[in-house]
Design a protein around this motif. Structure first.
Motif, PDB file in Angstrom:
ATOM      1  N   VAL A 161       0.787  -1.062  -0.069  1.00  0.00           N
ATOM      2  CA  VAL A 161      -0.124  -0.179   0.031  1.00  0.00           C
ATOM      3  C   VAL A 161       0.961   1.312   0.019  1.00  0.00           C
ATOM      4  CG1 VAL A 161      -1.647   1.347   1.216  1.00  0.00           C
ATOM      5  CG2 VAL A 161      -1.852  -1.321   1.175  1.00  0.00           C
ATOM      6  N   ASN A 162       0.638   2.095  -0.865  1.00  0.00           N
ATOM      7  CA  ASN A 162       1.452   3.365  -0.995  1.00  0.00           C
ATOM      8  C   ASN A 162       1.031   4.061   0.146  1.00  0.00           C
ATOM      9  OD1 ASN A 162       2.587   5.717  -1.881  1.00  0.00           O
ATOM     10  ND2 ASN A 162       1.472   5.834  -4.129  1.00  0.00           N
ATOM     11  N   PRO A 163       2.020   4.609   1.150  1.00  0.00           N
ATOM     12  CA  PRO A 163       1.716   5.581   2.020  1.00  0.00           C
ATOM     13  C   PRO A 163       1.260   7.009   1.489  1.00  0.00           C
ATOM     14  CG  PRO A 163       3.762   4.427   2.428  1.00  0.00           C
ATOM     15  CD  PRO A 163       3.420   3.937   1.022  1.00  0.00           C
ATOM     16  N   LEU A 164       1.862   7.238   0.278  1.00  0.00           N
ATOM     17  CA  LEU A 164       1.390   8.773  -0.012  1.00  0.00           C
ATOM     18  C   LEU A 164      -0.365   8.727  -0.604  1.00  0.00           C
ATOM     19  CD1 LEU A 164       4.426   9.521  -2.230  1.00  0.00           C
ATOM     20  CD2 LEU A 164       3.828  10.533  -0.101  1.00  0.00           C
ATOM     21  N   TRP A 165      -0.652   7.481  -0.872  1.00  0.00           N
ATOM     22  CA  TRP A 165      -1.944   7.307  -1.329  1.00  0.00           C
ATOM     23  C   TRP A 165      -2.828   7.420  -0.020  1.00  0.00           C
ATOM     24  CZ3 TRP A 165      -5.439   3.584   0.349  1.00  0.00           C
ATOM     25  CH2 TRP A 165      -6.814   3.638  -0.252  1.00  0.00           C
ATOM     26  N   LEU A 166      -2.341   6.744   0.971  1.00  0.00           N
ATOM     27  CA  LEU A 166      -2.968   6.631   2.387  1.00  0.00           C
ATOM     28  C   LEU A 166      -3.184   8.297   2.980  1.00  0.00           C
ATOM     29  CD1 LEU A 166      -3.972   4.406   3.778  1.00  0.00           C
ATOM     30  CD2 LEU A 166      -1.847   4.339   5.234  1.00  0.00           C
ATOM     31  N   PHE A 167      -2.218   8.909   2.574  1.00  0.00           N
ATOM     32  CA  PHE A 167      -2.316  10.290   3.242  1.00  0.00           C
ATOM     33  C   PHE A 167      -2.731  11.407   2.443  1.00  0.00           C
ATOM     34  CE2 PHE A 167       0.664   8.122   6.179  1.00  0.00           C
ATOM     35  CZ  PHE A 167       0.060   8.444   7.327  1.00  0.00           C
ATOM     36  N   GLY A 168      -3.365  10.816   1.216  1.00  0.00           N
ATOM     37  CA  GLY A 168      -4.072  11.787   0.200  1.00  0.00           C
ATOM     38  C   GLY A 168      -3.012  12.535  -0.693  1.00  0.00           C
ATOM     39  N   ASP A 169      -1.787  12.152  -0.929  1.00  0.00           N
ATOM     40  CA  ASP A 169      -0.855  12.763  -1.646  1.00  0.00           C
ATOM     41  C   ASP A 169      -0.357  12.095  -3.102  1.00  0.00           C
ATOM     42  OD1 ASP A 169      -0.342  14.950   0.060  1.00  0.00           O
ATOM     43  OD2 ASP A 169       1.039  13.615   1.123  1.00  0.00           O
ATOM     44  N   SER A 170      -1.193  10.970  -3.403  1.00  0.00           N
ATOM     45  CA  SER A 170      -1.049  10.186  -4.681  1.00  0.00           C
ATOM     46  C   SER A 170      -2.406   9.310  -4.785  1.00  0.00           C
ATOM     47  CB  SER A 170      -0.005   9.288  -4.358  1.00  0.00           C
ATOM     48  OG  SER A 170       0.180   8.378  -5.616  1.00  0.00           O
ATOM     49  N   GLU A 171      -2.552   9.150  -6.079  1.00  0.00           N
ATOM     50  CA  GLU A 171      -3.657   8.614  -6.603  1.00  0.00           C
ATOM     51  C   GLU A 171      -3.459   6.914  -6.916  1.00  0.00           C
ATOM     52  OE1 GLU A 171      -6.890   9.401  -6.347  1.00  0.00           O
ATOM     53  OE2 GLU A 171      -5.870  11.387  -5.653  1.00  0.00           O
ATOM     54  N   GLU A 172      -2.111   6.786  -6.747  1.00  0.00           N
ATOM     55  CA  GLU A 172      -1.500   5.364  -6.786  1.00  0.00           C
ATOM     56  C   GLU A 172      -1.743   4.747  -5.367  1.00  0.00           C
ATOM     57  OE1 GLU A 172       0.155   2.680  -9.744  1.00  0.00           O
ATOM     58  OE2 GLU A 172      -0.290   4.827 -10.058  1.00  0.00           O
ATOM     59  N   LYS A 173      -2.902   3.703  -5.546  1.00  0.00           N
ATOM     60  CA  LYS A 173      -3.003   2.919  -4.169  1.00  0.00           C
ATOM     61  C   LYS A 173      -2.004   1.785  -3.957  1.00  0.00           C
ATOM     62  CE  LYS A 173      -7.210   1.590  -3.432  1.00  0.00           C
ATOM     63  NZ  LYS A 173      -8.705   0.809  -3.543  1.00  0.00           N
ATOM     64  N   TYR A 174      -1.386   1.196  -4.816  1.00  0.00           N
ATOM     65  CA  TYR A 174      -0.503   0.164  -4.588  1.00  0.00           C
ATOM     66  C   TYR A 174       0.680   0.462  -5.431  1.00  0.00           C
ATOM     67  CZ  TYR A 174      -4.504  -2.629  -2.989  1.00  0.00           C
ATOM     68  OH  TYR A 174      -5.576  -3.042  -2.238  1.00  0.00           O
ATOM     69  N   LEU A 175       1.904   0.263  -4.560  1.00  0.00           N
ATOM     70  CA  LEU A 175       3.256   0.404  -5.354  1.00  0.00           C
ATOM     71  C   LEU A 175       3.367  -0.571  -6.266  1.00  0.00           C
ATOM     72  CD1 LEU A 175       5.359   1.572  -2.185  1.00  0.00           C
ATOM     73  CD2 LEU A 175       4.403   2.931  -4.027  1.00  0.00           C
ATOM     74  N   GLN A 176       2.840  -1.799  -6.373  1.00  0.00           N
ATOM     75  CA  GLN A 176       2.909  -2.755  -7.500  1.00  0.00           C
ATOM     76  C   GLN A 176       1.823  -3.639  -7.251  1.00  0.00           C
ATOM     77  OE1 GLN A 176       6.421  -4.596  -5.827  1.00  0.00           O
ATOM     78  NE2 GLN A 176       5.177  -6.545  -5.439  1.00  0.00           N
ATOM     79  N   PRO A 177       1.403  -4.265  -8.507  1.00  0.00           N
ATOM     80  CA  PRO A 177       0.093  -4.869  -8.495  1.00  0.00           C
ATOM     81  C   PRO A 177      -0.122  -5.975  -7.434  1.00  0.00           C
ATOM     82  CG  PRO A 177       1.088  -4.920 -10.554  1.00  0.00           C
ATOM     83  CD  PRO A 177       2.071  -4.302  -9.616  1.00  0.00           C
ATOM     84  N   THR A 178      -1.169  -5.881  -6.816  1.00  0.00           N
ATOM     85  CA  THR A 178      -1.393  -7.176  -5.712  1.00  0.00           C
ATOM     86  C   THR A 178      -2.117  -8.208  -6.049  1.00  0.00           C
ATOM     87  OG1 THR A 178      -3.586  -5.961  -4.980  1.00  0.00           O
ATOM     88  CG2 THR A 178      -1.706  -4.992  -4.078  1.00  0.00           C
TER      89      THR A 178
END
Length: 254
Positions: A58-75
């Motif tokens: 899980v992309n920490p930047l997405w979690l805090f609203g700074d990115s639209e990329e939920k995962y850093l790689q496909p899950t």
């Protein structure tokens, strides 16, 4: 407002992965439940963010609203075919996965060289165009009478688990097995229920992220065709019953 977004995204991740609050707490090393985090009573700690990154990418930047990329790689929630095979003319073909090969399929699902040892062919029928298809051999009798051991199913790759229909059969590729089942998604559950047609096999639940690939069964190849009709079966049953009755009468006379 920013805190609300973080909580919403934390809840979205838990639901995406198919965990209850208690199950997710256990996985992340939190005592008892994630309910307090989701209600905003407990702050989302750095340890939890680290675990989300380490275990589920899980992309920490997405979690805090700074990115639209939920995962850093496909899950593993991504259930589309991991490898597409083509023939010498660069046309997509249909790989056949027999029962023996199915045992190693989950572990080699992204190994392109592994697929080359499997037989493949092109089926020039319109219904098998404009999609990725794969053939799987049926092992066991959990889908009897629709499918018998040794039958082959030809199945189309599914892009997303949300496209699953309760009236279809699917080849479900898990982390350690390849199964043919019906799939049910209950409204109040994050889990996926795998259902056998044979009543001797009870349904059981799995987490969505345990599914590596999904294939919708469109047709089958069987080698056990016979000319027995339903009427023929009924006649055989009637004859058996008549014979049993005559035997009982004979025993009573004796």
């Amino acid at each position: 407002m920013e805190n609300e977004l973080i909580l919403k995204r934390f809840i979205d991740i838990r639901r995406d992965l198919g965990y209850t609050q208690v199950e997710f707490a256990k996985v992340l090393g939190i005592s008892s439940t994630t309910a307090d985090i989701e209600r905003g009573r407990t702050k989302l700690s750095g340890k939890v963010v680290t675990e989300l990154l380490k275990q589920f990418k899980v992309n920490p930047l997405w979690l805090f609203g700074d990115s639209e990329e939920k995962y850093l790689q496909p899950t593993n929630i991504n259930v589309i075919p991991k490898v597409v095979t083509v023939d010498a003319s660069e046309n997509e073909n249909m790989v056949l996965v027999n029962a023996k090969a199915a045992a190693g399929y989950p572990q080699n699902i992204q190994d392109t060289s592994w697929y080359r040892q499997l037989p493949a062919f092109d089926l020039p029928i319109p219904e098998f165009r404009n999609a990725t298809y794969r053939g799987f051999q049926v092992e066991g009798d959990s889908m009897y009478p629709n499918l018998k051991p040794g039958d082959w199913v030809l199945a189309r790759g599914v892009e997303h688990i949300d496209y699953v229909s309760a009236n279809k059969m699917y080849v479900v590729v898990l982390e350690d097995a390849v199964l043919v089942k019906k799939i049910e998604r209950k409204p109040n559950s994050n889990n996926v229920t795998l259902i056998s047609l044979n009543p001797n096999y009870p349904p059981y639940e799995i987490k969505p992220f345990q599914i590596q690939e999904l294939w919708e069964v469109n047709s089958k190849i069987t080698f056990s065709l016979d000319a027995t009709t339903d009427k023929g079966l009924l006649r055989q049953l009637q004859e058996s019953m008549d014979e049993l009755k005559s035997q009982i009468k004979h025993v009573k006379k004796v």
